[in-house]
Design an enzyme around this catalytic site. Structure first.
Site, PDB file in Angstrom:
ATOM      1  N   HIS A 183      -9.296  -3.070  -2.902  1.00 19.00           N
ATOM      2  CA  HIS A 183      -8.289  -2.430  -2.034  1.00 19.00           C
ATOM      3  C   HIS A 183      -8.635  -0.951  -1.820  1.00 19.00           C
ATOM      4  O   HIS A 183      -8.573  -0.450  -0.693  1.00 19.00           O
ATOM      5  CB  HIS A 183      -6.900  -2.595  -2.678  1.00 19.00           C
ATOM      6  CG  HIS A 183      -5.776  -1.958  -1.923  1.00 19.00           C
ATOM      7  ND1 HIS A 183      -4.759  -2.686  -1.313  1.00 19.00           N
ATOM      8  CD2 HIS A 183      -5.480  -0.654  -1.680  1.00 19.00           C
ATOM      9  CE1 HIS A 183      -3.914  -1.854  -0.717  1.00 19.00           C
ATOM     10  NE2 HIS A 183      -4.324  -0.607  -0.942  1.00 19.00           N
ATOM     11  N   GLU A 184      -8.998  -0.264  -2.907  1.00 11.04           N
ATOM     12  CA  GLU A 184      -9.287   1.181  -2.797  1.00 11.04           C
ATOM     13  C   GLU A 184     -10.601   1.443  -2.069  1.00 11.04           C
ATOM     14  O   GLU A 184     -10.689   2.371  -1.248  1.00 11.04           O
ATOM     15  CB  GLU A 184      -9.304   1.847  -4.183  1.00 11.04           C
ATOM     16  CG  GLU A 184      -8.029   1.698  -5.007  1.00 11.04           C
ATOM     17  CD  GLU A 184      -6.760   1.982  -4.257  1.00 11.04           C
ATOM     18  OE1 GLU A 184      -6.783   2.794  -3.309  1.00 11.04           O
ATOM     19  OE2 GLU A 184      -5.711   1.371  -4.602  1.00 11.04           O
TER      20      GLU A 184
ATOM     21  N   CYS B 113       0.853  -1.193   0.000  1.00 21.49           N
ATOM     22  CA  CYS B 113       0.000   0.000   0.000  1.00 21.49           C
ATOM     23  C   CYS B 113       0.879   1.230   0.000  1.00 21.49           C
ATOM     24  O   CYS B 113       1.915   1.250   0.669  1.00 21.49           O
ATOM     25  CB  CYS B 113      -0.903  -0.015   1.237  1.00 21.49           C
ATOM     26  SG  CYS B 113      -2.014   1.407   1.337  1.00 21.49           S
TER      27      CYS B 113
ATOM     28  N   HIS C  21     -10.289   1.380   1.579  1.00 25.89           N
ATOM     29  CA  HIS C  21      -9.778   2.618   2.197  1.00 25.89           C
ATOM     30  C   HIS C  21     -10.919   3.573   2.549  1.00 25.89           C
ATOM     31  O   HIS C  21     -10.819   4.327   3.525  1.00 25.89           O
ATOM     32  CB  HIS C  21      -8.797   3.332   1.256  1.00 25.89           C
ATOM     33  CG  HIS C  21      -7.401   2.774   1.280  1.00 25.89           C
ATOM     34  ND1 HIS C  21      -6.668   2.627   2.428  1.00 25.89           N
ATOM     35  CD2 HIS C  21      -6.594   2.339   0.270  1.00 25.89           C
ATOM     36  CE1 HIS C  21      -5.463   2.127   2.135  1.00 25.89           C
ATOM     37  NE2 HIS C  21      -5.401   1.939   0.829  1.00 25.89           N
TER      38      HIS C  21
HETATM   39  C1  UDB Z   1      -0.153   0.265  -5.339  1.00 22.76           C
HETATM   40  N1  UDB Z   1       1.502  -0.621  -6.754  1.00 22.76           N
HETATM   41  O1  UDB Z   1      -0.192   1.268  -6.012  1.00 22.76           O
HETATM   42  F1  UDB Z   1       0.908  -4.656 -11.880  1.00 22.76           F
HETATM   43  F2  UDB Z   1       2.463  -0.442 -13.253  1.00 22.76           F
HETATM   44  C2  UDB Z   1       1.075  -0.647  -5.380  1.00 22.76           C
HETATM   45  C3  UDB Z   1       2.238  -0.185  -4.496  1.00 22.76           C
HETATM   46  C4  UDB Z   1       1.781  -0.127  -3.045  1.00 22.76           C
HETATM   47  C5  UDB Z   1       3.366  -1.184  -4.621  1.00 22.76           C
HETATM   48  C6  UDB Z   1       2.741   1.188  -4.906  1.00 22.76           C
HETATM   49  C7  UDB Z   1       1.445  -1.642  -7.589  1.00 22.76           C
HETATM   50  O2  UDB Z   1       0.962  -2.722  -7.334  1.00 22.76           O
HETATM   51  N2  UDB Z   1       2.018  -1.267  -8.776  1.00 22.76           N
HETATM   52  C8  UDB Z   1       1.911  -1.777 -10.006  1.00 22.76           C
HETATM   53  C9  UDB Z   1       1.449  -3.039 -10.280  1.00 22.76           C
HETATM   54  C10 UDB Z   1       1.358  -3.431 -11.594  1.00 22.76           C
HETATM   55  C11 UDB Z   1       1.698  -2.576 -12.617  1.00 22.76           C
HETATM   56  C12 UDB Z   1       2.153  -1.306 -12.293  1.00 22.76           C
HETATM   57  C13 UDB Z   1       2.239  -0.893 -11.019  1.00 22.76           C
HETATM   58  N3  UDB Z   1      -1.189  -0.053  -4.531  1.00 22.76           N
HETATM   59  C14 UDB Z   1      -2.270   0.914  -4.465  1.00 22.76           C
HETATM   60  C15 UDB Z   1      -2.554   1.433  -3.095  1.00 22.76           C
HETATM   61  O3  UDB Z   1      -1.826   1.343  -2.134  1.00 22.76           O
HETATM   62  N4  UDB Z   1      -3.708   2.042  -3.017  1.00 22.76           N
HETATM   63  O4  UDB Z   1      -4.222   2.469  -1.865  1.00 22.76           O
HETATM   64  C16 UDB Z   1      -1.353  -1.313  -3.820  1.00 22.76           C
HETATM   65  C17 UDB Z   1      -1.991  -2.390  -4.708  1.00 22.76           C
HETATM   66  C18 UDB Z   1      -1.960  -3.741  -3.993  1.00 22.76           C
HETATM   67  C19 UDB Z   1      -3.104  -4.529  -4.540  1.00 22.76           C
HETATM   68  C20 UDB Z   1      -4.025  -3.575  -5.181  1.00 22.76           C
HETATM   69  C21 UDB Z   1      -3.450  -2.199  -5.009  1.00 22.76           C
HETATM   70 ZN    ZN Z   2      -3.715   1.231  -0.207  1.00 21.34          ZN
END
Ligand code: UDB
Ligand code: ZN
Length: 186
Positions: free
Chosen positions: A156-157, A113, A160
């Protein structure tokens, strides 16, 4: 522009609050927020910009992560190949899961996250398919089905918005325990 400094981290009370529904028309400030949230995700996925500003490549962001207790999320899921159009690009206002599959799914490597600066191992079990109703920033209502990775990001979102963190779903005694009917993605 938004950077990692604007994102609150675990321990901040905003991440545990239930966010409030938005009403239409959105205020100028709320419309700006929507654009800034999407711009953050775009910048975070741009190799040059993310390096310059120290951004983690994000696929989703919820307003409570900016300490704004409103029911707004942004999702930007890249297409499979470079230069492909995004698989999902949307700002969703008042998103709600109105139905879901019986089948469950989880990411092979668990979840992270943007608001959590540590690795939390363990499977996060989600619904494989969900139907979501939401409004866009102009107040137009949508009802759409999502599956697998986009469905995981949306769950996930939306969590939140309800003060729920991904690790709340991890089995405390045995983080890698998984019922054998749960599909593994990745
Ligand atoms: C993310 N990014 O944004 F398949 F381009 C995660 C982080 C926490 C590692 C930054 C991510 O999974 N990046 C990713 C994956 C891909 C292609 C690409 C980038 N989140 C969102 C968040 O924290 N929202 O509150 C966590 C994800 C974990 C599962 C769903 C969201
Ligand atoms: Zn998150």
């Amino acid at each position: 522009m938004l950077t990692m400094d604007n994102i609150v981290r675990e321990g901040h009370p905003a991440l545990r609050e239930v966010a409030k529904p938005l009403t239409f028309p959105l205020s100028e400030e709320e419309r700006t927020l929507a654009h800034e949230m999407m711009a953050f995700l775009e910048n975070s996925q741009d190799p040059d910009i993310s390096e310059e500003y120290g951004l983690r490549a994000g696929v989703g962001l919820a307003a409570p992560q900016l300490a704004i207790p409103k029911r707004m999320i942004a999702v930007l899921i890249p297409g499979e190949y470079e230069d492909d159009p995004p698989e999902l690009k949307a700002v969703m206002v008042n998103p709600k899961i109105v139905s879901h599959s019986v089948e469950n799914i989880c990411l092979k490597d668990g979840e992270g996250c943007l608001s959590v600066d540590r690795d939390v191992p363990g499977f996060v079990v989600r619904h494989t398919r969900i139907t979501v109703t939401y409004q866009d920033i102009n107040g137009k209502t949508f009802k759409k089905r999502f599956k697998e990775y986009p469905a995981i990001v949306l769950q996930h979102e939306i969590d939140h918005l309800n003060g729920i963190m991904f690790y709340d779903h991890i089995n405390k005694e045995n983080p890698l325990n998984l019922d054998d009917d749960v599909k593994i993605l990745g």
